[in-house]
Design a protein around this motif. Sequence first.
Motif, PDB file in Angstrom:
ATOM      1  N   SER A  35      -2.826  -7.106   2.332  1.00  0.00           N
ATOM      2  CA  SER A  35      -2.296  -7.176   3.692  1.00  0.00           C
ATOM      3  C   SER A  35      -1.028  -8.014   3.729  1.00  0.00           C
ATOM      4  N   GLU A  36      -0.076  -7.569   4.521  1.00  0.00           N
ATOM      5  CA  GLU A  36       1.057  -8.448   4.798  1.00  0.00           C
ATOM      6  C   GLU A  36       0.515  -9.660   5.546  1.00  0.00           C
ATOM      7  N   HIS A  57      -3.032  -6.012  11.949  1.00  0.00           N
ATOM      8  CA  HIS A  57      -3.541  -6.251  10.587  1.00  0.00           C
ATOM      9  C   HIS A  57      -5.064  -6.148  10.532  1.00  0.00           C
ATOM     10  N   ILE A 104       0.353   3.303   1.678  1.00  0.00           N
ATOM     11  CA  ILE A 104       1.002   2.354   2.588  1.00  0.00           C
ATOM     12  C   ILE A 104       0.643   2.724   4.021  1.00  0.00           C
ATOM     13  N   VAL A 156       9.654  -3.628   6.756  1.00  0.00           N
ATOM     14  CA  VAL A 156       9.367  -4.198   5.438  1.00  0.00           C
ATOM     15  C   VAL A 156       8.870  -3.137   4.453  1.00  0.00           C
ATOM     16  N   ALA A 157       8.341  -2.042   4.981  1.00  0.00           N
ATOM     17  CA  ALA A 157       7.800  -0.988   4.107  1.00  0.00           C
ATOM     18  C   ALA A 157       8.884  -0.449   3.177  1.00  0.00           C
ATOM     19  N   ASN A 173      -1.434  -2.834   3.687  1.00  0.00           N
ATOM     20  CA  ASN A 173      -1.339  -2.914   5.151  1.00  0.00           C
ATOM     21  C   ASN A 173      -0.041  -3.602   5.563  1.00  0.00           C
ATOM     22  N   LEU A 174       0.922  -2.783   5.989  1.00  0.00           N
ATOM     23  CA  LEU A 174       2.236  -3.312   6.377  1.00  0.00           C
ATOM     24  C   LEU A 174       2.474  -3.099   7.867  1.00  0.00           C
ATOM     25  N   TYR A 191       9.054  -2.768   0.205  1.00  0.00           N
ATOM     26  CA  TYR A 191       7.931  -2.522  -0.708  1.00  0.00           C
ATOM     27  C   TYR A 191       8.192  -1.251  -1.509  1.00  0.00           C
TER      28      TYR A 191
END
Length: 386
Positions: A97-98, A81, A11, A17-18, A74-75, A21
Amino acid sequence: MATGEATGIAIVGCGYVADYYRQCLGLHDGVLRLTGVWDHDPARLTAFSSCWGDRAYRSMDDLLDDRSCALVVNLTTPESHAEVTAQAIAAGRHVYSEKPLGMTLAEAERMRAAAREAGVRLSAAPCNVLGESAQTAWSAVRRGAVGRVALAYAELDDGMIHRADYRSWISRSGRPWPARGEFETGCTFEHAGYAITVFAAMFGPVRRVTAFSSLLIADKRTDPPLPHPAPDFSVGCLEFDGGVVARITNSIVAPYDHRMRIIGEDGTLEIKEPWDYASPVRLRKAAQGRLGRLMERRFGGALASRIAPVRATPFRGGRGKPTMDFMRGVAELASAVASGRNPRLDEDFAVHVTEVTEMLQHPERFERPATVRSSFAPIAPMDWAG
Ligand SMILES: NC(=O)c1ccc[n+]([C@@H]2O[C@H](COP(=O)([O-])OP(=O)(O)OC[C@H]3O[C@@H](n4cnc5c(N)ncnc54)[C@H](O)[C@@H]3O)[C@@H](O)[C@H]2O)c1
């Protein structure tokens, strides 16, 4: 990676948001294995890795030197990004990717080209189209539950976020919700994908977009003030290849309403909340007799019946658990790579969603109506959705 072995994922970006996840990782035992995490903010890196007991890489290079990591998640913030995705691709890693894949269509196309040249796969969030609720609605459309679909509506109104108590929204590892980013990236870039992906999977590529966007409340009461506030309202009509038309509305001004409606000649399918994989799918038959019309006027539609979910044991969130399985898109990409098949959410799909999103948020950058140039091959439903 040997066949049958879990894919090593790392990560990058240990923010709000991580944590979601990370919480969903355990749902994919045997498919995904976390090799470590990285954030360029040392405080964030420490808070996240100690909260979850994960290995913290010393740098992005340290991460990319670790051959046990085959896929980078990719967060990072939307503006990072492209940089992070490009680095991972150049080092021969698959990337999830987010959203958005890029801040412009051109940026997204560059990343797709780089991935193809490097022989790696690239996929992007959101992945709610792989969720039980969207798959149930899609399956109902395929078997003709509402007849020929003519129209679809998605409301992505999030309420007046800048007046909400968002400063108290803290993730498990202690990251406050990044409101400034939301106000500057824009609610359309942040949210339109939750509807575009579902409609595009059902109806095929979008061919034309007629959109309008505006910044209605420039002062979001931040301290300091926002230097580059993004439009906080957009509305657009999407014309799909197959003739279906969808209207998508995004705002952080109008009261919270996330309804999605798929309107066919014989009835309407409704999903209340695309951010909840367990959100029930309801079917309302088109009103015919006088009583039906009266009910429609009084209650907004005929009596609704619930469509049975297409999965025997559907995902259940809530009670401290995320309502979406954020890792499902990562697992889908990893499984596709491991078995040599095309990922459901592939590069073309991600570029297409980025192009349509940019047209909705920034209609002034395109002719009106805007002709969409990207496309994608039909997407298969999940195996359990038949
Ligand atoms: N916040 C939400 O509720 C939410 C929900 C779904 C998706 N998302 C998406 O997730 C992504 C991240 O959002 P967030 O809310 O977690 O933001 P955030 O600001 O809380 O976290 C982003 C993290 O990325 C790190 N970062 C930025 N650039 C970096 C780089 N070059 N290298 C390493 N680390 C870097 C930052 O230090 C930060 O810790 C965004 O694309 C957003 O659209 C957010």
